[in-house]
Design a protein around this motif. Structure first.
Motif, mmCIF file in Angstrom:
data_model
loop_
_atom_site.group_PDB
_atom_site.id
_atom_site.type_symbol
_atom_site.label_atom_id
_atom_site.label_comp_id
_atom_site.label_asym_id
_atom_site.label_seq_id
_atom_site.Cartn_x
_atom_site.Cartn_y
_atom_site.Cartn_z
ATOM 1 N N ILE A 20 53.237 71.133 60.056
ATOM 2 C CA ILE A 20 52.112 72.070 59.975
ATOM 3 C C ILE A 20 51.583 72.338 61.372
ATOM 4 O O ILE A 20 51.517 71.432 62.202
ATOM 5 C CB ILE A 20 51.008 71.506 59.051
ATOM 6 C CG1 ILE A 20 49.861 72.507 58.879
ATOM 7 C CG2 ILE A 20 50.489 70.164 59.538
ATOM 8 C CD1 ILE A 20 48.844 72.087 57.827
ATOM 9 N N ILE A 22 55.032 75.470 58.847
ATOM 10 C CA ILE A 22 56.035 76.245 59.564
ATOM 11 C C ILE A 22 57.459 75.785 59.258
ATOM 12 O O ILE A 22 58.414 76.491 59.581
ATOM 13 C CB ILE A 22 55.782 76.215 61.086
ATOM 14 C CG1 ILE A 22 55.762 74.780 61.615
ATOM 15 C CG2 ILE A 22 54.471 76.910 61.413
ATOM 16 C CD1 ILE A 22 55.591 74.703 63.128
ATOM 17 N N ASP A 52 47.919 77.755 47.988
ATOM 18 C CA ASP A 52 47.150 78.686 48.817
ATOM 19 C C ASP A 52 45.828 78.083 49.303
ATOM 20 O O ASP A 52 44.764 78.711 49.200
ATOM 21 C CB ASP A 52 46.883 79.978 48.032
ATOM 22 C CG ASP A 52 46.498 81.136 48.944
ATOM 23 O OD1 ASP A 52 46.890 81.114 50.127
ATOM 24 O OD2 ASP A 52 45.767 82.044 48.482
ATOM 25 N N ARG A 63 42.923 77.175 51.634
ATOM 26 C CA ARG A 63 42.324 77.782 52.821
ATOM 27 C C ARG A 63 41.018 77.066 53.146
ATOM 28 O O ARG A 63 40.243 76.730 52.241
ATOM 29 C CB ARG A 63 42.065 79.274 52.613
ATOM 30 C CG ARG A 63 43.348 80.059 52.366
ATOM 31 C CD ARG A 63 43.101 81.534 52.100
ATOM 32 N NE ARG A 63 44.350 82.209 51.784
ATOM 33 C CZ ARG A 63 45.181 82.721 52.685
ATOM 34 N NH1 ARG A 63 44.857 82.660 53.982
ATOM 35 N NH2 ARG A 63 46.306 83.300 52.321
ATOM 36 N N SER A 109 49.082 76.324 59.150
ATOM 37 C CA SER A 109 50.133 76.849 58.275
ATOM 38 C C SER A 109 51.353 75.942 58.303
ATOM 39 O O SER A 109 51.640 75.307 59.329
ATOM 40 C CB SER A 109 50.553 78.260 58.717
ATOM 41 O OG SER A 109 49.474 79.158 58.655
ATOM 42 N N LEU A 138 42.980 75.695 57.655
ATOM 43 C CA LEU A 138 44.129 75.866 56.757
ATOM 44 C C LEU A 138 44.231 77.335 56.380
ATOM 45 O O LEU A 138 43.242 77.966 56.003
ATOM 46 C CB LEU A 138 43.965 75.010 55.490
ATOM 47 C CG LEU A 138 43.960 73.492 55.658
ATOM 48 C CD1 LEU A 138 43.755 72.809 54.311
ATOM 49 C CD2 LEU A 138 45.243 73.000 56.313
ATOM 50 N N ASN A 139 45.451 77.846 56.455
ATOM 51 C CA ASN A 139 45.645 79.275 56.255
ATOM 52 C C ASN A 139 46.684 79.537 55.160
ATOM 53 O O ASN A 139 47.798 79.968 55.417
ATOM 54 C CB ASN A 139 46.081 79.928 57.569
ATOM 55 C CG ASN A 139 46.133 81.442 57.487
ATOM 56 O OD1 ASN A 139 45.455 82.048 56.661
ATOM 57 N ND2 ASN A 139 46.938 82.047 58.343
ATOM 58 N N GLY A 140 46.318 79.191 53.921
ATOM 59 C CA GLY A 140 47.214 79.461 52.796
ATOM 60 C C GLY A 140 48.330 78.447 52.650
ATOM 61 O O GLY A 140 49.500 78.816 52.524
ATOM 62 N N VAL A 141 47.989 77.169 52.621
ATOM 63 C CA VAL A 141 48.982 76.094 52.530
ATOM 64 C C VAL A 141 49.360 75.838 51.070
ATOM 65 O O VAL A 141 48.498 75.636 50.221
ATOM 66 C CB VAL A 141 48.442 74.801 53.167
ATOM 67 C CG1 VAL A 141 49.343 73.613 52.850
ATOM 68 C CG2 VAL A 141 48.290 74.979 54.672
ATOM 69 N N HIS A 168 48.651 75.175 63.427
ATOM 70 C CA HIS A 168 47.686 76.275 63.326
ATOM 71 C C HIS A 168 47.321 76.575 61.878
ATOM 72 O O HIS A 168 47.146 77.730 61.495
ATOM 73 C CB HIS A 168 48.229 77.533 64.013
ATOM 74 C CG HIS A 168 48.528 77.346 65.467
ATOM 75 N ND1 HIS A 168 47.566 77.042 66.414
ATOM 76 C CD2 HIS A 168 49.708 77.401 66.141
ATOM 77 C CE1 HIS A 168 48.124 76.928 67.603
ATOM 78 N NE2 HIS A 168 49.421 77.128 67.463
#
Length: 320
Positions: free
Chosen positions: A208, A214, A9, A11, A212, A20-23, A210
């Motif tokens: 990855i 994918i 997670d 960020r 996140s 970074l949005n919760g990687v 944006h």
């Protein structure tokens, strides 16, 4: 298998911009792990955090059993890094660069000497160990940087664009050395690259965008799940390319004057109209590739076209 890297997670933001949005992901011991993403996707921030050069806003990282946020020095002992921009001292010889790195990591003299011989042999630079790095080609410098990153016997090697700016033959040679050291030293390798073909043999590819993740999986698995057949259309200029982009659903630009169109929306008859006469250079079908996976998932090319001013080997010398 043992997880050498575990990220949870992660960020990170720069003001209002989310990097970074919760990687979250795990990298197993001995794995070749490739990180792909367009410019601005969050790759650099993620690599900086994994290398303990930057703290995330939140989340956690465990590297070789150590909490990298609480004990960054312990984590760093297990990490070797090859940066995108050359960081060897070109006023020193190859041996002197390695000697200095060994001193920084506190290696005793006998250990340093043994490691210098070992890593120079690995990257085939023994013959030039006493030559000043300023005379090295770009490929030789890159090999020296790999050797330096291995001096302190890390378990994990981070490679940030390891072959950028090198010619195709030299890039292939660099990957030969990297594959060899993975096999012989059971090294875990995390790579970022703008050359998708270089990671076709990776164990795991992580895409990855944006900030996140994918998609993640083996190259074959990603092609099967997300790959599409495309028709590549090479045109005479940007104007024709733009016209095709407007006519075909799901079409994506490729380079300066080419476009790729998904098979399901391709119509060869539309290209026979007078407005396209003499303006289409070639049409060819492309089977599912990692590049097509990337286009399908992000809608963008992985890299901007290379700046011609950046291509070529290092200053001075034509050595290989």
């Amino acid at each position: 298998m043992t997880h050498l890297i575990s990220a949870r997670d992660l960020r990170a933001s720069y003001g209002a911009k989310v990097a970074l949005n919760g990687v979250s992901f795990d990298i197993e011991e001995g794995t070749s792990f490739a990180l792909l993403g367009p410019n601005g996707a969050g790759k650099t921030t993620l690599i900086n955090i994994l290398c303990t050069l930057q703290r995330p806003d939140s989340g956690g990282i465990v590297i070789a059993g150590h909490d990298a946020l609480r004990y960054p020095r312990r984590a760093r002992r297990n990490i070797g890094v090859v940066f995108q921009t050359s960081s060897v001292d070109d006023r020193l010889t190859a041996r002197e660069n390695l000697e200095f790195h060994g001193l920084v990591h506190g290696l005793p003299r006998r250990k340093r000497e043994a490691r210098i011989r070992q890593v120079l042999e690995l990257v085939a630079l023994e013959e030039w160990e006493d030559d000043v790095v300023r005379s090295f080609s770009g490929g030789m410098r890159r090999r020296l940087e790999i050797a330096r990153a291995l001096m302190h016997e890390p378990k994990i090697l981070f490679l940030d664009e390891p072959t950028v700016g090198l010619d195709a033959q030299t890039r292939q040679q660099i990957w030969y050395y990297l594959d060899r050291l993975r096999r012989e030293w059971s090294l875990t390798v995390l790579t970022t690259t703008h050359y998708i073909e270089e990671v076709e043999d990776a164990d795991v590819v992580c895409i990855i965008d944006h900030g996140s993740i994918i998609a993640q999986g083996s190259p074959a698995g990603l092609k099967k799940q997300h790959g599409r057949r495309w028709h590549q259309i090479d045109t005479i200029d940007r104007a024709v390319r733009q016209l095709i982009l407007e006519r075909f659903a799901g079409a994506q630009p490729l380079g300066v004057s080419s476009v790729v169109v998904p098979e399901e929306s391709f119509d060869a008859r539309a290209l026979k109209s007078p407005e396209f006469e003499g303006k289409i250079l070639e049409i060819r079908q492309r089977e599912p590739t990692l590049e097509s996976v990337f286009l399908s998932l992000t809608g963008r090319e992985l890299r901007d076209r290379a700046d011609p001013g950046r291509i070529g080997n290092g200053r001075g010398g034509e050595r290989r």
